[in-house]
Design an enzyme around this catalytic site. Structure first.
Site, PDB file in Angstrom:
ATOM      1  N   LYS A 215      56.546   0.041 118.237  1.00 27.88           N
ATOM      2  CA  LYS A 215      57.045  -1.371 118.217  1.00 27.88           C
ATOM      3  C   LYS A 215      55.858  -2.488 118.640  1.00 27.88           C
ATOM      4  O   LYS A 215      55.673  -3.252 118.167  1.00 27.88           O
ATOM      5  CB  LYS A 215      58.215  -1.658 119.235  1.00 27.88           C
ATOM      6  CG  LYS A 215      58.688  -2.964 119.389  1.00 27.88           C
ATOM      7  CD  LYS A 215      60.094  -3.295 120.390  1.00 27.88           C
ATOM      8  CE  LYS A 215      60.329  -4.538 120.242  1.00 27.88           C
ATOM      9  NZ  LYS A 215      61.219  -4.807 121.357  1.00 27.88           N
ATOM     10  N   GLU A 221      49.090   5.864 123.991  1.00 33.32           N
ATOM     11  CA  GLU A 221      49.151   7.324 123.680  1.00 33.32           C
ATOM     12  C   GLU A 221      49.296   7.300 122.050  1.00 33.32           C
ATOM     13  O   GLU A 221      48.955   8.408 121.326  1.00 33.32           O
ATOM     14  CB  GLU A 221      50.389   8.108 124.139  1.00 33.32           C
ATOM     15  CG  GLU A 221      50.721   8.154 125.702  1.00 33.32           C
ATOM     16  CD  GLU A 221      51.120   6.839 126.549  1.00 33.32           C
ATOM     17  OE1 GLU A 221      50.820   5.711 126.030  1.00 33.32           O
ATOM     18  OE2 GLU A 221      51.729   7.028 127.538  1.00 33.32           O
ATOM     19  N   GLY A 276      63.126  -0.754 121.970  1.00 31.92           N
ATOM     20  CA  GLY A 276      62.519   0.515 121.587  1.00 31.92           C
ATOM     21  C   GLY A 276      63.545   1.522 121.759  1.00 31.92           C
ATOM     22  O   GLY A 276      63.509   2.227 120.508  1.00 31.92           O
ATOM     23  N   ARG A 277      64.288   1.651 122.684  1.00 31.13           N
ATOM     24  CA  ARG A 277      65.032   3.063 122.829  1.00 31.13           C
ATOM     25  C   ARG A 277      66.474   2.613 122.156  1.00 31.13           C
ATOM     26  O   ARG A 277      67.434   3.449 122.017  1.00 31.13           O
ATOM     27  CB  ARG A 277      65.490   3.008 124.269  1.00 31.13           C
ATOM     28  CG  ARG A 277      65.792   2.083 124.942  1.00 31.13           C
ATOM     29  CD  ARG A 277      65.799   2.000 126.432  1.00 31.13           C
ATOM     30  NE  ARG A 277      66.113   0.952 127.348  1.00 31.13           N
ATOM     31  CZ  ARG A 277      65.467  -0.058 127.801  1.00 31.13           C
ATOM     32  NH1 ARG A 277      64.186   0.282 127.274  1.00 31.13           N
ATOM     33  NH2 ARG A 277      65.486  -1.025 128.542  1.00 31.13           N
ATOM     34  N   GLU A 362      66.042   4.208 131.388  1.00 30.63           N
ATOM     35  CA  GLU A 362      65.038   3.158 131.209  1.00 30.63           C
ATOM     36  C   GLU A 362      66.014   1.848 131.161  1.00 30.63           C
ATOM     37  O   GLU A 362      65.403   0.813 131.399  1.00 30.63           O
ATOM     38  CB  GLU A 362      64.273   3.156 129.816  1.00 30.63           C
ATOM     39  CG  GLU A 362      62.878   2.550 129.831  1.00 30.63           C
ATOM     40  CD  GLU A 362      61.968   2.992 128.907  1.00 30.63           C
ATOM     41  OE1 GLU A 362      60.968   3.510 128.986  1.00 30.63           O
ATOM     42  OE2 GLU A 362      62.163   2.451 127.536  1.00 30.63           O
ATOM     43  N   HIS A 393      73.288  29.779 131.203  1.00 27.26           N
ATOM     44  CA  HIS A 393      72.419  30.976 131.686  1.00 27.26           C
ATOM     45  C   HIS A 393      71.334  30.357 132.461  1.00 27.26           C
ATOM     46  O   HIS A 393      70.123  31.163 132.655  1.00 27.26           O
ATOM     47  CB  HIS A 393      72.053  31.725 130.573  1.00 27.26           C
ATOM     48  CG  HIS A 393      73.249  32.399 130.057  1.00 27.26           C
ATOM     49  ND1 HIS A 393      73.757  33.627 130.466  1.00 27.26           N
ATOM     50  CD2 HIS A 393      74.107  31.760 128.823  1.00 27.26           C
ATOM     51  CE1 HIS A 393      75.012  33.785 129.744  1.00 27.26           C
ATOM     52  NE2 HIS A 393      75.091  32.592 128.661  1.00 27.26           N
ATOM     53  N   LYS A 524      51.050   1.858 133.402  1.00 27.17           N
ATOM     54  CA  LYS A 524      50.302   1.346 132.063  1.00 27.17           C
ATOM     55  C   LYS A 524      48.985   0.495 132.698  1.00 27.17           C
ATOM     56  O   LYS A 524      47.913   0.669 132.390  1.00 27.17           O
ATOM     57  CB  LYS A 524      50.901   0.619 130.930  1.00 27.17           C
ATOM     58  CG  LYS A 524      51.985   1.369 130.272  1.00 27.17           C
ATOM     59  CD  LYS A 524      52.686   0.632 129.363  1.00 27.17           C
ATOM     60  CE  LYS A 524      53.659   1.208 128.642  1.00 27.17           C
ATOM     61  NZ  LYS A 524      54.458   0.249 127.680  1.00 27.17           N
TER      62      LYS A 524
HETATM   63  O1  LIG Z   1      57.033   1.634 120.462  1.00 29.92           O
HETATM   64  P1  LIG Z   1      55.918   1.312 121.391  1.00 29.92           P
HETATM   65  O2  LIG Z   1      55.714   0.097 121.637  1.00 29.92           O
HETATM   66  O3  LIG Z   1      54.795   1.984 121.100  1.00 29.92           O
HETATM   67  O4  LIG Z   1      56.693   1.795 122.860  1.00 29.92           O
HETATM   68  C1  LIG Z   1      57.065   3.119 123.116  1.00 29.92           C
HETATM   69  C2  LIG Z   1      57.883   3.157 124.495  1.00 29.92           C
HETATM   70  O5  LIG Z   1      57.275   2.854 125.535  1.00 29.92           O
HETATM   71  C3  LIG Z   1      58.057   2.127 126.296  1.00 29.92           C
HETATM   72  O6  LIG Z   1      57.692   0.914 126.138  1.00 29.92           O
HETATM   73  C4  LIG Z   1      57.695   2.577 127.683  1.00 29.92           C
HETATM   74  O7  LIG Z   1      57.926   3.740 128.114  1.00 29.92           O
HETATM   75  C5  LIG Z   1      59.544   2.550 125.748  1.00 29.92           C
HETATM   76  O8  LIG Z   1      60.495   1.497 125.988  1.00 29.92           O
HETATM   77  C6  LIG Z   1      59.274   2.584 124.285  1.00 29.92           C
HETATM   78  O9  LIG Z   1      59.954   3.260 123.672  1.00 29.92           O
END
Ligand SMILES: O=P(O)(O)OC[C@H]1O[C@](O)(CO)[C@@H](O)[C@@H]1O
Length: 533
Positions: A215, A221, A276-277, A362, A393, A524
């Site tokens: 987003k 990452e 995002g979620r 979240e 199990h 972060k």
């Molecule tokens: O889509 P982006 O901006 O890479 O963010 C990934 C994820 O990082 C977060 O901002 C924090 O973990 C989530 O809300 C989001 O889904």
């Protein structure tokens, strides 16, 4: 703001619920013996193929009525209508929350599209682009730099940019393909080099499409994995403009992806009013659309829309998201259970619990209310879980005989149609186990029955006396079972929307903002500071 979002604990009905919870509670074994209970405590949502059996929740009619009063007095219906209207309900980021608009009926207007014509049009245009592209990839008409058709798609993203499409692709792709032919869709989220390497090493760069889903298009990452994947293309001799056919960006920040060299015609966008979620319904669903095809993807959206229609119109006590949310509030705030287990029995729902874990934790892992005041009650529970049969199990021992009381949400499917000769027998075993666990957790086995059972096994009365307490089960573990008629794109869409609205309803009760996530920022920021040092 405090009058719009009254602290729930100031409402008289909260005190009433606390008093009810403090009174001696009948065992679930006795509650289930009440005539008609199982029939009365069922509800379904027309057009979704979903029914909930909540007869094994540890509550009675008086508690239920009080919970419904709490939902009314906390303004759940008013807050729900504000969300669908596009009001700025994410107040800390000054944004509307309109993932519901992403699954609106095409061409809808008026009360069927309360977010307005502009948003409806934007959504439709982008959805058509996503669907057309997905079908072209599936048809083999999207080509790599040397003209070879794309055979593999790698989605690079994390959190909401990974969990939703990955979960839904696992659930639906087996249904929508024969498992032998067609484009393969892979997901990489973790920046540990092995995660990317073990995916890429089996692929041909010339026939691979890299989707970078973010987003913000800044997540460290994802950017690390994206840079590494582009280097992999480069090392295969695909450089400069030749990389364009292999790259796709999905983002709400297209200026950033554009600056990083992602071609405009391969950039799919969504908007800041999609969290995002909650973004699986947007262009972020492209890998899912590639995995299942645009027709099934649109059915998936329609399933979410059917649950929206139910949430907006069903009376509170027949409203599935409200039923899940309010029994959760009872367990969390009044029976003081800190966790909630989500136990899915269809193996295709293997990633559903981790997906809901992010959506719920979240969203509702907050201790400050929308009005800036501390919550003076517990909020979101710890969500955990996975496949039910495997859990039986592994950790179900603790549920049956440990010291925690863990409410459970079981998810099962009534009709499976798997092309395997003994599929019906598999299905019978799976659902038998689900029903047996729900019943065993509820009724347990008291010492008198255990004594009888041990003696029936051949133990003497003296031996049985020694082991009786270790072999008894306290029971009284509350659960609900969510039954899907079948696990299809439509019903999965409805199931996800059910959970989204459950989370919404609980946030409305607690007066918190479910749509920001400031809690993940500190780590972060510190990582950035440490990088500089
Ligand atoms: O889509 P982006 O901006 O890479 O963010 C990934 C994820 O990082 C977060 O901002 C924090 O973990 C989530 O809300 C989001 O889904």
């Amino acid at each position: 703001m405090s009058t719009l979002f009254p602290s729930p604990t100031t409402l008289p009905v909260w005190q009433q619920l606390a008093t009810l919870a403090a009174a001696p509670q009948p065992h679930l074994r006795d509650r289930l013996a009440e005539p008609g209970r199982e029939q009365q405590m069922q509800a379904s949502a027309a057009g979704t193929g979903i029914r909930i059996d909540f007869s094994r929740q540890a509550l009675d009619g008086t508690v239920w009525d009080a919970l419904m009063d709490l939902a009314r007095q906390a303004g759940v219906e008013r807050q729900r209508d504000a969300m669908f209207r596009g009001d700025v309900i994410n107040t800390s980021e000054q944004r509307a929350v309109l993932h519901v608009a992403l699954r609106g009926t095409p061409g809808a207007s008026g009360s069927d599209a309360p977010w307005g014509a502009d948003i409806q049009q934007q959504v439709q245009t982008e959805l058509d682009r996503v669907c057309a592209f997905a079908d072209r990839v599936r048809a083999g008409t999207v080509k790599g730099s040397t003209g070879l058709a794309i055979t593999d798609v790698v989605n690079i993203g994390i959190g909401g940019s990974d969990l939703g499409p990955r979960m839904a692709a696992d659930a639906l792709a087996p249904l929508c393909s024969d498992g032998k032919s067609g484009v393969r869709v892979h997901f990489v989220s973790n920046p540990d080099a092995w995660a990317l390497h073990s995916t890429l090493r089996g692929l041909d760069p010339l026939t691979t499409l890299i989707i970078v889903a973010s987003k913000t298009f800044t997540t460290q990452e994802t950017m690390t994995n994206a840079a590494s994947a582009r280097r992999w293309l480069l090392d295969a001799g695909i450089e400069g403009a030749a990389q364009s056919p292999h790259l796709v960006a999905i983002t709400a920040a297209p200026q950033k992806s554009g600056a990083a060299g992602y071609p405009a015609e391969h950039t799919f966008t969504f908007w800041d009013w999609v969290g995002g979620r909650y973004s699986l319904w947007s262009a972020l669903g492209l890998p899912l659309a590639i995995a299942i095809g645009s027709k099934a993807f649109r059915e998936f959206l329609a399933g979410g829309q059917a649950m929206d229609a139910h949430f907006r119109s069903a009376p509170l006590d027949k409203n599935l998201p409200v039923i899940l949310a309010m029994s959760g509030v009872w367990n969390r705030n009044f029976l003081l259970c800190p966790t909630q287990l989500l136990s899915t029995y269809p193996s295709r729902l293997v990633r559903f619990a981790p997906f809901v874990q992010q959506m719920d934790m979240e969203s509702n892992g907050k201790r400050i209310r929308k009005d800036g005041q501390p919550c003076n009650t517990d909020t979101g529970p710890i969500i955990w879980g996975g496949l039910g049969i495997d859990g039986q199990h592994a950790y179900f021992q603790l549920l049956h005989q440990g010291t925690h009381r863990v409410p459970v949400e079981f998810v099962g499917v009534l009709n499976e149609d798997t092309p395997l000769p003994l599929a019906a027998e598999h299905h019978r075993v799976v659902n038998l186990n689900l029903r047996a666990q729900a019943q065993a957790l509820a009724v347990g086995r008291d010492e008198a029955s255990t004594l009888q059972a041990l003696m029936a096994e051949g133990m003497s009365a003296e031996q049985a006396e020694v082991f009786v307490s270790q072999r008894s089960f306290k029971g009284d573990v509350p659960s609900s079972t969510i039954w899907l008629d079948a696990l299809t794109p439509h019903s999965l869409g409805a199931l996800i929307a059910l959970y989204e609205h459950k989370v919404f309803t609980q946030a409305a009760i607690w007066g918190i903002n479910a749509y920001d996530q400031w809690g993940v920022e500190l780590g972060k920021t510190m990582a950035k500071q440490m990088e500089k040092q």
